[in-house]
Design a protein around this motif. Structure first.
Motif, PDB file in Angstrom:
ATOM      1  N   ALA A  62       0.832  -1.204   0.000  1.00 44.43           N
ATOM      2  CA  ALA A  62       0.000   0.000   0.000  1.00 44.43           C
ATOM      3  C   ALA A  62       0.868   1.257   0.000  1.00 44.43           C
ATOM      4  O   ALA A  62       0.559   2.233  -0.707  1.00 44.43           O
ATOM      5  CB  ALA A  62      -0.929  -0.005   1.210  1.00 44.43           C
ATOM      6  N   LEU A  63       1.943   1.238   0.749  1.00 46.83           N
ATOM      7  CA  LEU A  63       2.844   2.394   0.772  1.00 46.83           C
ATOM      8  C   LEU A  63       3.551   2.583  -0.568  1.00 46.83           C
ATOM      9  O   LEU A  63       3.704   3.708  -1.043  1.00 46.83           O
ATOM     10  CB  LEU A  63       3.868   2.250   1.896  1.00 46.83           C
ATOM     11  CG  LEU A  63       3.333   2.411   3.307  1.00 46.83           C
ATOM     12  CD1 LEU A  63       4.390   2.024   4.334  1.00 46.83           C
ATOM     13  CD2 LEU A  63       2.875   3.838   3.536  1.00 46.83           C
ATOM     14  N   GLU A  65       2.388   1.645  -3.475  1.00 49.80           N
ATOM     15  CA  GLU A  65       1.386   2.076  -4.453  1.00 49.80           C
ATOM     16  C   GLU A  65       1.053   3.556  -4.311  1.00 49.80           C
ATOM     17  O   GLU A  65       0.743   4.225  -5.296  1.00 49.80           O
ATOM     18  CB  GLU A  65       0.116   1.236  -4.325  1.00 49.80           C
ATOM     19  CG  GLU A  65       0.300  -0.235  -4.636  1.00 49.80           C
ATOM     20  CD  GLU A  65       0.850  -0.489  -6.027  1.00 49.80           C
ATOM     21  OE1 GLU A  65       0.443   0.212  -6.976  1.00 49.80           O
ATOM     22  OE2 GLU A  65       1.697  -1.390  -6.164  1.00 49.80           O
ATOM     23  N   SER A  66       1.097   4.060  -3.089  1.00 49.06           N
ATOM     24  CA  SER A  66       0.755   5.466  -2.875  1.00 49.06           C
ATOM     25  C   SER A  66       1.948   6.400  -3.072  1.00 49.06           C
ATOM     26  O   SER A  66       1.830   7.602  -2.893  1.00 49.06           O
ATOM     27  CB  SER A  66       0.186   5.658  -1.465  1.00 49.06           C
ATOM     28  OG  SER A  66       1.190   5.413  -0.501  1.00 49.06           O
ATOM     29  N   ASN A  68       4.585   8.856  -4.553  1.00 54.65           N
ATOM     30  CA  ASN A  68       4.605   9.876  -5.591  1.00 54.65           C
ATOM     31  C   ASN A  68       5.901   9.704  -6.375  1.00 54.65           C
ATOM     32  O   ASN A  68       6.986   9.965  -5.867  1.00 54.65           O
ATOM     33  CB  ASN A  68       4.544  11.264  -4.952  1.00 54.65           C
ATOM     34  CG  ASN A  68       4.470  12.374  -5.964  1.00 54.65           C
ATOM     35  OD1 ASN A  68       4.620  12.154  -7.155  1.00 54.65           O
ATOM     36  ND2 ASN A  68       4.252  13.587  -5.475  1.00 54.65           N
ATOM     37  N   THR A  78       9.396   8.761   0.791  1.00 54.88           N
ATOM     38  CA  THR A  78       8.522   7.602   0.985  1.00 54.88           C
ATOM     39  C   THR A  78       9.331   6.333   1.217  1.00 54.88           C
ATOM     40  O   THR A  78       8.984   5.516   2.068  1.00 54.88           O
ATOM     41  CB  THR A  78       7.589   7.425  -0.224  1.00 54.88           C
ATOM     42  OG1 THR A  78       6.905   8.645  -0.471  1.00 54.88           O
ATOM     43  CG2 THR A  78       6.586   6.320   0.015  1.00 54.88           C
TER      44      THR A  78
END
Length: 160
Positions: A62-63, A65-66, A68, A78
């Motif tokens: 999830a991290l 995929e999110s 930037n 990130t």
């Protein structure tokens, strides 16, 4: 206030009743998110290490995929956040194999990011440091596990 050593705390806890220990654990869980996360791991996930690793991998997915990917600056932030979480989750488990599996997964996902992290010196160096850390951790394992994880590591490095 002087903070006592773990040995002193352990001796004091041995003299406490079951109800007092329960109250202490619940109070400890209220104060910090990490304490609550550790209690959750110990109570609900410690018996199923493979399930724990899978749930952490889903969180990492999830991290990723999110993330930037417009700028290497945002990617770097990130990626460091993900690495901090991996360290935290590994600390809960206290098992070297869990930490190695999560770091291998992290490196595998880093190789799949577009634009490539290998075009940025800082991200490429971060990746190489993780590879070296994995190699060092693998050497501390049993010979059979060393072989298995070394094969996985070589597969990931060939994906570059």
């Amino acid at each position: 206030m002087k903070i006592e050593s773990i040995v002193t705390i352990k001796k004091e806890l041995q003299h406490s009743s079951k109800e007092d220990l329960l109250a202490l654990c619940l109070r400890l869980g209220r104060f910090k998110k990490e304490n609550k996360a550790l209690l959750t791991y110990l109570l609900f996930e410690a018996h199923d290490e493979d399930g724990y690793v899978l749930s952490v991998k889903k969180t990492l997915d999830a991290l990723f995929e999110s993330m930037n990917t417009d700028s290497y600056f945002y990617m770097k932030k990130t990626i460091r956040k993900i690495l901090r979480q991996i360290r935290t989750y590994s600390r809960y488990s206290n098992k070297k194999t869990t930490e190695i599996e999560l770091l291998l997964y992290f490196c595998e996902r880093l190789n799949g990011i577009s634009p490539s992290i290998h075009r940025n010196r800082m991200l490429s160096n971060l990746y190489q440091r993780q590879i070296l850390a994995i190699q060092k951790k693998i050497k501390a394992l049993h010979a059979d596990l060393q072989y298995d994880y070394t094969v996985q590591l070589e597969d990931i490095e060939h994906l570059k």
